[in-house]
Scaffold this active site. Structure first.
Site: not given
Length: 451
Positions: A64, A66, A143
């Site tokens: 993906d 982003d 994170d």
């Protein structure tokens, strides 16, 4: 930094210019490039961010792409007709290009709950977070340090605020901020650490791993549907066996698949072989571009507990079919409280399990009825995985493999019409050899090669 998590990180920008990294636009989705350029042309700053940047720097192909920007979701929607806004916990913009979706997130801020914006925290867990901020604030809200790097389309540089590039070079996963606080914010980060370590061939920083045992129970509070999605990422992305071993190594398996952990703790090496072979086969199919189903994967993971419960019920006098049905319902019910496996998959899992005893019934009608079952192929593949349980089980798998290659009339002739079981009939049926053609005697006067 004024965030509820208590992080005191002072982001320090390091710019890695184009000639010092391997990211190339030819490896970036055209759809992602269109989003980045459109936002820049409209006066906003926008960067490729997160896992895509990390994977590109490692020479991997991202799944993906982003984008992070200073444009709000509503401003993004005004720029793209093919955009839809989603999410309540985290407000996001999805820009849709056919089958591909580019996720666009506004820079997250570090303001306190109750301040400007929309943030709601319960017992340290962030349940809603829509406070916008700067790119520096956004970086420290992420994170892991390797996920907090930004690719700048304006000059093709990589912007690193928290030392992510160094972690990539050191092959280590470090959390941004205090691990105890960050896991309370989102317990699924523990699973993500295990998944990324397995996928990237990294090790988890000791400080990041230390709270797993004490904070693992927090996963019970995570949404079961979200844990299902995370399970698919771990086991159906080509790194299933590595992810499984990492979960065991980190002590997290018992919090995600308690029935699997219980069964493995009994020391059944044949069961461990079945689980690992099943995961390895799934990884191989994914590598070859073949289809896989979560139903078979979960059937493999939960088989040990289902089998043991069914045998216990049969030992108490419960009829076999009823025992297997009750065992499957009990184990699936417990697992779905942790991981929300959809019914379309649990139904298939239960059929795979219930067909296993039927492979031992070697009778003419039963054999052909089983072969006609819509789940026969999946159940047969599962039977082959059970070969390490015993020599008899291995022979049974070989018998069924050979039986499928025979013509129906040959197989029917080789099978007993009455009662029979694998215990007394495991020899593979043999097709009758066709008679050798008789050689024609040459009559006197025939020429070689004549009719």
């Amino acid at each position: 930094m004024n965030l509820e998590s208590g992080n005191d990180i002072a982001p320090t920008l390091r710019i890695i210019p184009r000639d010092q990294h391997i990211i190339s636009r030819k490896n970036i989705s055209k759809a992602a490039l269109r989003v980045l350029y459109r936002l820049n042309e409209a006066g906003y700053t926008a960067y490729l961010v997160g896992g895509a940047v990390r994977d590109l720097l490692l020479g991997l192909r991202p799944k993906d792409f982003d984008v992070a920007t200073d444009a709000t979701p509503d401003e993004v929607k005004k720029l793209f007709r093919n955009c839809r806004l989603i999410g309540r916990r985290f407000r996001l913009a999805h820009v849709v290009f056919g089958p591909e979706i580019i996720e666009v997130a506004t820079f997250r801020g570090t303001g306190e709950e109750g301040g400007e914006g929309d943030r709601h925290i319960i017992d340290g867990r962030i349940v809603r977070d829509n406070i916008w901020g700067t790119i520096e604030e956004d970086a420290v809200r992420r994170d892991f340090r390797v996920n907090a790097m930004y690719y700048d389309i304006s000059d093709f540089s990589v912007r690193d605020y928290v030392g992510g590039m160094q972690d990539l070079e050191d092959r280590v996963l470090r959390l941004i901020g205090d691990p105890d606080t960050r896991y309370h914010e989102d317990p699924v980060r523990m699973l993500r650490a295990a998944r990324l370590a397995a996928k990237l061939g990294m090790h988890i920083d000791a400080a990041a791993m230390a709270p797993f045992e004490t904070l693992g129970p927090l996963l019970a509070d995570a949404a079961s549907a979200r844990l299902f999605d995370e399970s698919l990422k771990m086991f159906l992305a080509g790194n299933g066996l590595k992810s499984f071993r990492m979960l065991e190594q980190c002590g997290l398996l018992k919090f995600l698949f308690p029935a699997t952990a219980r069964a493995l703790r009994r020391g059944d090496e044949a069961l461990r072989a079945l689980v690992e072979h099943g995961l390895a086969n799934t990884d191989a199919r994914i590598a070859e571009g073949k289809s896989v189903t979560p139903a078979f994967l979960f059937a493999v993971l939960l088989w040990g507990e289902v089998r043991d419960v069914a045998h216990q019920l049969i030992g108490r006098g419960v009829e076999s079919n009823e025992a297997w049905s009750r065992a499957a319902g009990q184990v699936v019910g417990e697992q779905c409280q942790r991981v929300a496996i959809p019914r379309r998959f649990t139904f298939t899992m239960e059929e795979i399990w219930s067909l296993q005893p039927r492979f031992e019934q070697i009778q003419r009608k039963r054999v052909f009825r089983l072969m006609a079952h819509p789940r026969f192929r999946a159940a047969f593949d599962f039977l082959l995985l059970r070969g390490d349980e015993s020599p008899a089980m291995r022979e049974l798998g070989q018998w069924w493999a050979h039986a499928q290659q025979l013509p129906q009339d040959v197989l029917a002739a080789a099978l007993p019409a009455g009662g029979g079981s694998a215990a007394d009939y495991v020899a593979a049926p043999v097709a009758a050899k066709p008679p050798r053609p008789r050689r024609r005697r040459r009559r006197p006067g025939d020429k070689s090669g004549s009719a």
